[in-house]
Structures are given as structure tokens and as C-alpha cells.
Design a protein around this motif. Structure first.
Motif, PDB file in Angstrom:
ATOM      1  N   SER A 124       0.837  -1.269   0.127  1.00  0.00           N
ATOM      2  CA  SER A 124      -0.066  -0.083   0.099  1.00  0.00           C
ATOM      3  C   SER A 124       0.849   1.111   0.058  1.00  0.00           C
ATOM      4  O   SER A 124       0.470   2.339  -0.566  1.00  0.00           O
ATOM      5  CB  SER A 124      -1.070   0.046   1.206  1.00  0.00           C
ATOM      6  OG  SER A 124      -1.702   1.124   1.210  1.00  0.00           O
ATOM      7  N   ASP A 125       2.005   1.200   0.749  1.00  0.00           N
ATOM      8  CA  ASP A 125       2.953   2.170   0.691  1.00  0.00           C
ATOM      9  C   ASP A 125       3.429   2.504  -0.671  1.00  0.00           C
ATOM     10  O   ASP A 125       3.837   3.531  -1.169  1.00  0.00           O
ATOM     11  CB  ASP A 125       4.011   2.078   1.691  1.00  0.00           C
ATOM     12  CG  ASP A 125       3.608   2.458   3.063  1.00  0.00           C
ATOM     13  OD1 ASP A 125       2.824   3.433   3.326  1.00  0.00           O
ATOM     14  OD2 ASP A 125       4.291   1.817   4.149  1.00  0.00           O
ATOM     15  N   LEU A 126       3.803   1.477  -1.399  1.00  0.00           N
ATOM     16  CA  LEU A 126       4.379   1.528  -2.905  1.00  0.00           C
ATOM     17  C   LEU A 126       3.205   2.178  -3.779  1.00  0.00           C
ATOM     18  O   LEU A 126       3.442   3.113  -4.449  1.00  0.00           O
ATOM     19  CB  LEU A 126       4.684   0.151  -3.198  1.00  0.00           C
ATOM     20  CG  LEU A 126       5.713  -0.566  -2.657  1.00  0.00           C
ATOM     21  CD1 LEU A 126       6.179  -1.834  -3.506  1.00  0.00           C
ATOM     22  CD2 LEU A 126       7.089   0.176  -2.383  1.00  0.00           C
ATOM     23  N   ARG A 155       3.987  12.449  -3.962  1.00  0.00           N
ATOM     24  CA  ARG A 155       4.445  12.862  -2.636  1.00  0.00           C
ATOM     25  C   ARG A 155       3.319  13.353  -1.868  1.00  0.00           C
ATOM     26  O   ARG A 155       2.319  13.797  -2.462  1.00  0.00           O
ATOM     27  CB  ARG A 155       5.581  13.767  -2.843  1.00  0.00           C
ATOM     28  CG  ARG A 155       6.874  13.274  -3.539  1.00  0.00           C
ATOM     29  CD  ARG A 155       7.807  12.686  -2.772  1.00  0.00           C
ATOM     30  NE  ARG A 155       8.371  13.353  -1.431  1.00  0.00           N
ATOM     31  CZ  ARG A 155       9.043  14.208  -1.430  1.00  0.00           C
ATOM     32  NH1 ARG A 155       9.863  14.626  -2.672  1.00  0.00           N
ATOM     33  NH2 ARG A 155       9.355  14.864  -0.320  1.00  0.00           N
ATOM     34  N   ARG A 156       3.602  13.546  -0.330  1.00  0.00           N
ATOM     35  CA  ARG A 156       2.625  14.085   0.437  1.00  0.00           C
ATOM     36  C   ARG A 156       2.546  15.531   0.245  1.00  0.00           C
ATOM     37  O   ARG A 156       1.649  16.205   0.508  1.00  0.00           O
ATOM     38  CB  ARG A 156       2.832  13.679   1.738  1.00  0.00           C
ATOM     39  CG  ARG A 156       2.668  12.289   2.040  1.00  0.00           C
ATOM     40  CD  ARG A 156       3.114  12.082   3.390  1.00  0.00           C
ATOM     41  NE  ARG A 156       2.863  10.597   3.595  1.00  0.00           N
ATOM     42  CZ  ARG A 156       2.918   9.977   5.012  1.00  0.00           C
ATOM     43  NH1 ARG A 156       3.111  10.740   6.170  1.00  0.00           N
ATOM     44  NH2 ARG A 156       2.686   8.581   5.172  1.00  0.00           N
ATOM     45  N   GLN A 157       3.713  15.946  -0.153  1.00  0.00           N
ATOM     46  CA  GLN A 157       3.790  17.515  -0.324  1.00  0.00           C
ATOM     47  C   GLN A 157       3.150  17.772  -1.899  1.00  0.00           C
ATOM     48  O   GLN A 157       3.386  16.849  -2.443  1.00  0.00           O
ATOM     49  CB  GLN A 157       5.189  18.081  -0.379  1.00  0.00           C
ATOM     50  CG  GLN A 157       5.892  17.525  -1.209  1.00  0.00           C
ATOM     51  CD  GLN A 157       7.535  17.858  -1.009  1.00  0.00           C
ATOM     52  OE1 GLN A 157       8.105  17.756  -0.036  1.00  0.00           O
ATOM     53  NE2 GLN A 157       8.108  18.689  -1.934  1.00  0.00           N
ATOM     54  N   MET A 161      -1.270  10.042  -0.650  1.00  0.00           N
ATOM     55  CA  MET A 161      -0.708   9.045   0.488  1.00  0.00           C
ATOM     56  C   MET A 161      -1.637   7.934   0.624  1.00  0.00           C
ATOM     57  O   MET A 161      -2.584   7.988  -0.073  1.00  0.00           O
ATOM     58  CB  MET A 161      -0.454   9.934   1.651  1.00  0.00           C
ATOM     59  CG  MET A 161      -1.615  10.380   2.526  1.00  0.00           C
ATOM     60  SD  MET A 161      -1.335  11.134   3.934  1.00  0.00           S
ATOM     61  CE  MET A 161      -0.499   9.789   5.000  1.00  0.00           C
ATOM     62  N   ASP A 162      -1.230   7.002   1.342  1.00  0.00           N
ATOM     63  CA  ASP A 162      -2.174   5.742   1.629  1.00  0.00           C
ATOM     64  C   ASP A 162      -2.872   6.146   3.117  1.00  0.00           C
ATOM     65  O   ASP A 162      -2.175   6.662   3.874  1.00  0.00           O
ATOM     66  CB  ASP A 162      -1.860   4.411   1.312  1.00  0.00           C
ATOM     67  CG  ASP A 162      -0.652   4.093   2.458  1.00  0.00           C
ATOM     68  OD1 ASP A 162       0.214   4.881   2.927  1.00  0.00           O
ATOM     69  OD2 ASP A 162      -0.668   2.746   2.851  1.00  0.00           O
ATOM     70  N   LEU A 163      -4.041   5.352   3.259  1.00  0.00           N
ATOM     71  CA  LEU A 163      -4.835   5.432   4.278  1.00  0.00           C
ATOM     72  C   LEU A 163      -4.730   4.456   5.271  1.00  0.00           C
ATOM     73  O   LEU A 163      -5.260   3.414   5.108  1.00  0.00           O
ATOM     74  CB  LEU A 163      -6.358   5.713   4.220  1.00  0.00           C
ATOM     75  CG  LEU A 163      -6.693   7.094   3.439  1.00  0.00           C
ATOM     76  CD1 LEU A 163      -8.069   7.141   3.154  1.00  0.00           C
ATOM     77  CD2 LEU A 163      -6.670   8.132   4.653  1.00  0.00           C
ATOM     78  N   SER A 164      -3.723   4.824   6.201  1.00  0.00           N
ATOM     79  CA  SER A 164      -3.314   3.556   6.938  1.00  0.00           C
ATOM     80  C   SER A 164      -3.741   3.787   8.589  1.00  0.00           C
ATOM     81  O   SER A 164      -4.303   2.863   9.153  1.00  0.00           O
ATOM     82  CB  SER A 164      -1.850   3.075   7.249  1.00  0.00           C
ATOM     83  OG  SER A 164      -1.090   4.220   7.315  1.00  0.00           O
ATOM     84  N   ASP A 165      -3.790   4.945   9.152  1.00  0.00           N
ATOM     85  CA  ASP A 165      -4.072   5.465  10.276  1.00  0.00           C
ATOM     86  C   ASP A 165      -5.329   5.990  10.301  1.00  0.00           C
ATOM     87  O   ASP A 165      -5.888   6.349  11.557  1.00  0.00           O
ATOM     88  CB  ASP A 165      -3.084   6.340  10.804  1.00  0.00           C
ATOM     89  CG  ASP A 165      -1.656   5.577  11.200  1.00  0.00           C
ATOM     90  OD1 ASP A 165      -1.563   4.399  11.067  1.00  0.00           O
ATOM     91  OD2 ASP A 165      -0.668   6.295  11.346  1.00  0.00           O
TER      92      ASP A 165
HETATM   93 MG   LIG Z   1       1.962   4.830   3.891  1.00  0.00          MG
END
Ligand SMILES: [Mg+2]
Length: 343
Positions: free
Chosen positions: A93-95, A170-172, A232-236
Motif C-alpha cells: 500500500s505504501d508503494l 509525494r505528500r507535499q 498518500m495511503d490511508l493506514s491510520d
Molecule cells: Mg503510508
């Protein structure tokens, strides 16, 4: 194996069991490295190191994720295959979030003695892990095993991906005026986790908690088509992860609560509870991204629906970073109510 190697003294784990375990993983992992991937992974398990040959002009992205018994899963409630699937899904998921394609994955596991000798559990675990690895074309190219001194099962996945140099999502990069999107639906993982922890069998057609699907194709296409300004991915959980994205981009966000795509698995819960699961539940492993308001986005990408849930606004010193707006137009601060795993 390259490099799953025995580090445990013979006294604590019979060499026979350790070697048999490594051999079992090595033989089964071969199915994750088809001939078509040999060019990228010339050497997998079996030497001191694996050898990787990323395509010319690409960059390699790397992520590492722990999965710990009692925090990310339980041995009595989670099927072995789900534990194997989930440890890999977290890395993949991060990839996906960077828009990368998997290159290879590495697994380290500290096994309690009871499990290292339990071939049924191990085969179930490998079924879950290797099925997803094959589907995602993510060869298992090495790792390490050890007996867990604490008696708890500890897993660590390292996932490597490639993408054309300089193109990573990226997140930015989110700008005021951008729309905020999510893939898929939210709150399904939290809804299924409640069923799993209650000890009932999860009889749903989809399993967002037990078998989440990393959105690799969606992430790849977002990047290829230059649709997203940040991702980004939604993990939290949305409330925690969107705040991370806003901080990285130096902006703030407004979310329309009635536009959130609530997962059908939460439909029996009350509306406030459904919203809580969607905003704070975590582990949905969907993609969260932003795009300019005038950019036309498809209704779905890579087979997954996309939903606009709000707008990026300028960050102001005394305003909350996240604002939620209900269906009556009432505005309030949305505070990060991040995922607390099994605690
Ligand atoms: Mg992540």
C-alpha cells in the motif's frame, strides 16, 4: 535464505526445524518470481544477498512495516492466511501511494517455538502472503527467521518498488483550491475488525480488514497520468492521514461529511458510528490524494471508484488544520482521532 538465515543458537531452536522452515519458504517463494521478472530480480532467495536490477532511468522506493502480535493482529482471531496477507498489504500500500510498481519484498519473522514447528499454521500464513505477492507481481526475494525470545509473533516486511526517476507521488504538493479525493470506501476495515474481535465469523463478500487490497494499479495510473498533486495511503485513518498530508503541503483542508464514501460493511451501525469508522477507523489502505479543481478525474481508476470529499484551503495560524462540514452546513474542527490498533 538470501538472506533468510538462522541466527538462533541450536540450543533454542532445533536446527532441523529452522532449516526445514527456510527450505519451505524458499521453495514456495519461487512461485512469486516468474521468468518474466528474472531480469529485475536476477537472484532471489539462496545466497548471502539478493540481486536486484531496477530498469534504467528508474528510482527505487523503499518502505518497511512491522506487524506485531497483539497490536496489528491476534493469533486466536486472525486466520494465518490473513496475517500473511496483511503484513504484505501494508508494504504494498505504501508503494501504491508513491505510484510505484513492486520490485521485490523481504520478510523477517520472529516465530514463537509453537508456530515454527506448526506446519499447518505456516502453510496458511505463506498461502496468504504468497497469493498476494503473486497477484501484485512482488517477488519474495529474501528475509530472515529467528525464534522469538518473547514468545510473540513479530513480522517485518521490507517492500521495494520502482518508478520513472523524479515522478514519485509525494505528500507535499497540495495547493489551496485543490479537491481532495479517496479511492474505494472508508470504514470497512474498522467494521470488519469489530466482527473479527467479537469472535463471530466474518461472512461478508468483501474483507477490507482481513484481506485489504493495496491500490497498486490506481496509484500507478494516478502517477502516469499526472492526475494528483499530492498522495498518500490511508493506514491510520482519514483524520490522522489527511493532517499529515496537509502539514507536508503547508495547507489546511475542509471535508464534507455527507460526501464520504461509507463502506457497506458499516451499514448496520448508527450514522455517527459509521462516520467515526470512516474518519478515524484506520487500516482502509485506500489512497488519499489531491488534484486541481479544473482537472477532470475519471469516476474510477484501476477498477476502484474515486470520490471527491472536500477541498484544500490555505493554512491559517488560528484555524484548525482540518474542518468538517455536516449536511446542514455546520462547521467544526476535525481532530485527528487516529487508529489505536487493537488497544
Ligand atoms: Mg503510508
Amino acid at each position: 535464505m538470501a538472506p533468510i538465515r538462522a541466527r538462533t543458537p541450536e540450543k533454542t531452536l532445533k536446527q532441523h526445524g529452522e532449516l526445514a522452515l527456510i527450505e519451505r519458504i524458499r521453495l514456495r517463494a519461487r512461485s512469486t518470481l516468474p521468468a518474466s521478472r528474472k531480469r529485475l530480480v536476477p537472484l532471489g532467495i539462496g545466497d548471502d544477498c539478493a540481486i536486484l536490477a531496477p530498469p534504467a532511468g528508474s528510482e527505487v522506493v523503499v518502505t518497511t512495516d512491522f506487524s506485531l502480535e497483539g497490536r496489528h493482529f491476534t493469533l486466536d482471531r486472525h486466520p494465518a492466511a490473513s496475517i500473511g496477507h496483511r503484513v504484505l498489504a501494508r508494504g504494498l500500500s505504501d508503494l501504491a501511494a508513491m505510484g510505484a510498481q513492486p520490485l521485490s519484498v523481504f520478510l523477517s519473522l520472529a516465530l514463537p517455538r509453537s508456530l515454527s514447528l506448526n506446519t499447518r499454521w505456516l502453510d496458511g500464513f505463506l498461502d496468504g502472503l504468497l497469493d498476494l505477492a503473486r497477484k501484485a507481481k512482488a517477488p519474495l526475494a529474501g528475509g530472515d527467521t529467528s525464534e522469538s525470545p518473547s514468545g510473540q509473533l513479530l513480522l517485518d516486511i521490507v517492500a521495494l518498488g520502482t518508478l520513472p526517476a523524479g515522478t514519485a507521488l509525494r505528500r507535499q504538493g497540495a495547493r489551496p483550491g485543490d479537491r481532495i479525493y479517496v479511492s474505494g470506501a472508508l470504514g470497512g476495515a474498522a467494521a470488519e475488525l469489530a466482527v473479527v474481535l467479537s469472535g463471530k465469523r466474518s461472512r461478508q463478500p468483501s474483507h477490507p480488514h482481513l484481506y485489504p487490497e493495496p491500490r497498486l494499479r490506481t496509484g500507478w495510473m494516478l502517477r502516469e497520468r499526472r492526475l494528483a498533486t499530492a498522495c498518500m495511503d490511508l493506514s491510520d485513518g482519514l483524520s490522522t492521514d489527511l493532517a499529515h498530508l496537509c502539514r507536508a503541503s503547508g495547507v489546511a483542508a475542509e471535508i464534507m461529511l455527507d460526501q464520504l464514501p461509507l463502506h457497506p460493511l458499516s451499514r448496520r451501525a448508527s450514522q455517527p458510528e459509521r462516520l467515526r469508522m470512516a474518519l478515524h477507523g484506520g487500516e482502509d489502505y485506500e489512497l488519499l490524494f489531491t488534484a486541481p479543481a479544473d482537472r477532470k478525474l475519471p469516476r474510477s481508476l484501476g477498477g476502484v471508484p474515486l470520490t471527491c470529499i472536500g477541498t484544500i484551503v490555505s493554512a491559517r495560524p488560528k484555524s484548525p488544520i482540518l474542518t468538517q462540514i455536516d449536511n446542514a452546513g455546520r462547521r467544526s474542527a476535525l481532530l485527528p482521532g487516529g487508529w489505536e490498533h487493537l488497544r
